[in-house]
Design an enzyme around this catalytic site. Structure first.
Site, PDB file in Angstrom:
ATOM      1  N   ARG A 246       2.974   4.790   6.253  1.00  0.00           N
ATOM      2  CA  ARG A 246       3.296   4.348   7.793  1.00  0.00           C
ATOM      3  C   ARG A 246       3.927   2.798   7.387  1.00  0.00           C
ATOM      4  O   ARG A 246       4.086   2.021   8.151  1.00  0.00           O
ATOM      5  CB  ARG A 246       2.042   4.152   8.568  1.00  0.00           C
TER       6      ARG A 246
ATOM      7  N   CYS B 255      -6.168  -0.052   6.824  1.00  0.00           N
ATOM      8  CA  CYS B 255      -6.065   0.443   5.486  1.00  0.00           C
ATOM      9  C   CYS B 255      -7.228   1.318   5.501  1.00  0.00           C
ATOM     10  O   CYS B 255      -8.207   0.740   5.143  1.00  0.00           O
ATOM     11  CB  CYS B 255      -5.758  -0.683   4.515  1.00  0.00           C
TER      12      CYS B 255
ATOM     13  N   HIS C 194      -2.099  -3.971   4.966  1.00  0.00           N
ATOM     14  CA  HIS C 194      -1.975  -3.698   6.388  1.00  0.00           C
ATOM     15  C   HIS C 194      -3.395  -3.512   6.964  1.00  0.00           C
ATOM     16  O   HIS C 194      -4.083  -3.062   6.419  1.00  0.00           O
ATOM     17  CB  HIS C 194      -0.945  -2.364   6.475  1.00  0.00           C
TER      18      HIS C 194
ATOM     19  N   CYS D 275       0.907  -1.305  -0.067  1.00  0.00           N
ATOM     20  CA  CYS D 275      -0.017   0.046  -0.007  1.00  0.00           C
ATOM     21  C   CYS D 275       0.831   1.306  -0.062  1.00  0.00           C
ATOM     22  O   CYS D 275       2.125   1.163   0.593  1.00  0.00           O
ATOM     23  CB  CYS D 275      -0.932  -0.022   0.962  1.00  0.00           C
TER      24      CYS D 275
ATOM     25  N   ASP E  91       0.188   3.607   1.388  1.00  0.00           N
ATOM     26  CA  ASP E  91       0.383   4.497   3.146  1.00  0.00           C
ATOM     27  C   ASP E  91       1.747   4.609   3.642  1.00  0.00           C
ATOM     28  O   ASP E  91       2.481   3.830   3.702  1.00  0.00           O
ATOM     29  CB  ASP E  91      -0.351   3.241   3.920  1.00  0.00           C
TER      30      ASP E  91
HETATM   31 CO    CO Z   1      -3.448   0.850   3.031  1.00  0.00          CO
END
Ligand code: CO
Length: 210
Positions: free
Chosen positions: A46, A101, A98, A42, A44
């Site tokens: 993080r 998400c 994750h 992803c 993302d």
């Molecule tokens: Co995500």
């Protein structure tokens, strides 16, 4: 919040630190990369791929998009996959979702956001296919986290079904496709145990889901 000048200074310090312990580090990488892993994760912020698994530049080929999808019509993902399999000859592809998400949550919350709603369409299909199981769970975090896992499984299946991967197996090339989920809560990865390492494994998965 760091400024852009801070980032440039951090970059210079990082480069110096790398060459301090390994003077040939960059000249070696400049000549060629030979990663054994393709990470499909992803976007993302993080979930930084290399950092999570402790790999250096040159060791991990990375493709990231919103909600770690492997859509069989997406030219970007397909180009990465083909290069990784046919040219780099990676031995492992890991689809890494994750928990928590936002993309997965957004796919089924009914809110209209625009283009991304179309991008997330495959996750709504996963939801429909597993509606009974999902709706037996409490609405909210628990249900979304299970959908994160089911989405990873579905993308593992997409990767394994791809003709680049099928052809690699037919040539006898060693290649495994794995499904992992990362926890934002504790930084740990869970292997979902859905690894496919050949056409037999793929056929078994298709039969199971039939
Ligand atoms: Co995500």
């Amino acid at each position: 919040m760091p400024t852009l000048d801070d980032l440039k200074a951090k970059n210079a310090a990082w480069s110096r630190a790398k060459t301090a312990v390994d003077p040939d580090f960059f000249t070696r990488l400049e000549r060629q990369q030979s990663p054994e892993y393709l990470w499909i994760g992803c976007s993302d912020s993080r979930v930084p791929a290399n950092e999570i698994v402790g790999l250096d530049p040159g060791e991990l080929f990375v493709h990231r998009n919103v909600a770690n999808l492997a859509p069989p019509q997406d030219a970007n993902y397909l180009s990465v996959l083909q290069f990784a399999v046919d040219v780099l000859k990676v031995k492992h592809v890991m689809v890494v979702g994750h928990y928590g998400c936002g993309g997965v949550a957004a796919s089924v919350d009914g809110v209209r956001r625009g283009l991304v709603d179309h991008w997330l369409h495959p996750i709504r299909e996963v939801y429909e296919a597993h509606r009974t199981e999902l709706e037996a769970l409490p609405a909210g975090r628990q249900r979304t986290d299970r959908l994160c896992e089911l989405n990873v499984e579905r993308q593992v299946r997409n990767v394994a079904a791809d003709i680049f991967v099928q052809d690699a197996w037919a040539r006898g090339q060693q290649l495994s496709v794995h499904g992992w989920v990362y926890s934002l809560h504790n930084g740990r990865i869970t292997d979902l145990g859905v690894t496919i390492d050949g056409p037999e494994g793929y056929a078994a998965l298709v039969a199971r889901d039939a």
